[in-house]
Design an enzyme around this catalytic site. Structure first.
Site, PDB file in Angstrom:
ATOM      1  N   SER A  10       0.571 -10.320  -7.755  1.00 25.76           N
ATOM      2  CA  SER A  10       0.754  -9.021  -8.412  1.00 25.76           C
ATOM      3  C   SER A  10       2.137  -8.978  -9.045  1.00 25.76           C
ATOM      4  CB  SER A  10       0.635  -7.887  -7.400  1.00 25.76           C
ATOM      5  OG  SER A  10       1.174  -6.712  -7.972  1.00 25.76           O
ATOM      6  N   HIS A  35      -2.435 -10.408 -11.376  1.00 25.32           N
ATOM      7  CA  HIS A  35      -2.861  -9.050 -11.030  1.00 25.32           C
ATOM      8  C   HIS A  35      -1.862  -8.049 -11.606  1.00 25.32           C
ATOM      9  CE1 HIS A  35      -5.079  -6.172  -8.487  1.00 25.32           C
ATOM     10  NE2 HIS A  35      -3.899  -5.632  -8.190  1.00 25.32           N
ATOM     11  N   ASP A  37      -0.844  -4.188 -11.897  1.00 23.20           N
ATOM     12  CA  ASP A  37      -1.007  -2.876 -11.263  1.00 23.20           C
ATOM     13  C   ASP A  37      -0.549  -1.773 -12.202  1.00 23.20           C
ATOM     14  OD1 ASP A  37      -2.059  -3.391  -8.610  1.00 23.20           O
ATOM     15  OD2 ASP A  37      -0.180  -4.449  -8.224  1.00 23.20           O
ATOM     16  N   MET A  39      -0.138   2.121 -12.900  1.00 24.04           N
ATOM     17  CA  MET A  39      -0.034   3.398 -12.167  1.00 24.04           C
ATOM     18  C   MET A  39       0.485   4.474 -13.103  1.00 24.04           C
ATOM     19  SD  MET A  39       1.635   2.075  -8.607  1.00 24.04           S
ATOM     20  CE  MET A  39       1.232   0.469  -7.916  1.00 24.04           C
ATOM     21  N   HIS A  68      -5.691  -3.662 -12.552  1.00 25.30           N
ATOM     22  CA  HIS A  68      -6.072  -2.690 -11.523  1.00 25.30           C
ATOM     23  C   HIS A  68      -5.553  -1.327 -11.955  1.00 25.30           C
ATOM     24  CE1 HIS A  68      -5.308  -1.423  -7.005  1.00 25.30           C
ATOM     25  NE2 HIS A  68      -6.212  -0.647  -7.603  1.00 25.30           N
ATOM     26  N   MET A  70      -4.782   2.256 -11.440  1.00 23.92           N
ATOM     27  CA  MET A  70      -4.586   3.349 -10.480  1.00 23.92           C
ATOM     28  C   MET A  70      -4.169   4.570 -11.275  1.00 23.92           C
ATOM     29  SD  MET A  70      -2.710   1.042  -7.610  1.00 23.92           S
ATOM     30  CE  MET A  70      -2.417  -0.251  -8.799  1.00 23.92           C
ATOM     31  N   MET A 139      -8.903  -2.257  -0.984  1.00 30.26           N
ATOM     32  CA  MET A 139      -7.483  -1.922  -0.803  1.00 30.26           C
ATOM     33  C   MET A 139      -7.149  -1.957   0.685  1.00 30.26           C
ATOM     34  SD  MET A 139      -6.168  -1.380  -3.790  1.00 30.26           S
ATOM     35  CE  MET A 139      -4.550  -0.992  -3.119  1.00 30.26           C
ATOM     36  N   ASP A 177      -6.452  -6.505  -1.633  1.00 30.94           N
ATOM     37  CA  ASP A 177      -5.178  -6.121  -2.257  1.00 30.94           C
ATOM     38  C   ASP A 177      -4.332  -5.263  -1.326  1.00 30.94           C
ATOM     39  OD1 ASP A 177      -3.158  -5.461  -4.022  1.00 30.94           O
ATOM     40  OD2 ASP A 177      -4.414  -4.250  -5.346  1.00 30.94           O
TER      41      ASP A 177
END
Ligand code: DX5
Ligand code: ZN
Length: 221
Positions: A10, A35, A37, A39, A68, A70, A139, A177
């Protein structure tokens, strides 16, 4: 499903001042996926990065870009991430968009669609989508931050997903993850893909990636 894990470092724990080099370094040292992330400061308290970063990374790596999301309204941004070159886009079942519409848009755009859930969400919430996703992300921390501790009580979801996959001939990969490291990987043996942020980027990249990749074989032999 596979004999060895795929490893997806990540970039949340990478040095953002030299992100391209960081991604090239993990590729050189055996990472399988990157990966990413994303957000929005709303679905989770933290704010990270968006599609322009994926677009900048696309030319520097041939690794699978595993995004991913979020974010509260993933549907609004799926097109941006597809155009930026994402290979996999995973949405949270708790988000406010229509989940089926999101997954269909991702698939129509030529990427692999993933579904994920917060630790407090029951697996039942994602069951309606399991027949057409290519990835299920389990998760093992509360989404929002890197460097948290692995939640062992989530491992049962991995086992359930393996069972559901074989009973129904589903095709998804199972990715774990959060808090994955040398001590917790033994709890993830039924999974296919491991995300690891702090464990990879705060250690020697090659040693940590190698350790995770081989962890499944080590335990089985
Ligand atoms: C948490 C993120 C994870 C996290 C993993 O919200 O989805 O991908 O960065 O970091 P570590 O491996 O440090 O728990
Ligand atoms: Zn993640």
């Amino acid at each position: 499903m596979n004999d060895s894990f795929l490893v997806a470092p990540s970039i949340l724990s990478a040095d953002f001042a030299k992100l391209g080099q960081e991604v090239m370094a993990i590729e050189k040292h055996g990472a399988d996926w990157v990966h990413v992330d994303v957000m929005d400061g709303h679905f989770v308290p933290n704010l990270t990065l968006g599609a322009p970063i994926v677009k900048s990374l696309r030319p520097v790596t041939s690794l699978t870009l595993d995004v991913h999301l979020m974010i509260s309204h993933p549907h609004k941004y799926i097109d941006d991430f597809l155009k930026a070159g994402a290979d996999i886009i995973t949405v949270h079942v708790e988000s406010e968009s229509n989940i089926k519409d999101c997954l269909e848009a991702i698939i129509a755009g030529g990427a692999k669609a993933g579904i994920t859930l917060r630790p407090g969400t029951s697996l039942d919430a994602i069951k309606p989508y399991l027949s057409f996703v290519g990835l299920v992300l389990v998760m093992t921390v509360e989404p929002g931050f890197g460097g948290q501790s692995f939640m062992s009580d989530q491992v049962e979801k991995i086992n359930q997903l393996v069972k559901l996959r074989s009973e129904n001939n589903y095709n998804y990969l199972i990715e774990v993850d959060g808090g994955v490291n040398a001590s917790t990987v033994s709890q993830c043996l039924q999974a296919d893909v491991l995300v690891a942020g702090s464990y990879v980027f705060k250690n020697d990249y090659k040693t940590s990636i190698d350790f995770l990749k081989k962890a499944k074989n080590n335990e089985n032999n």
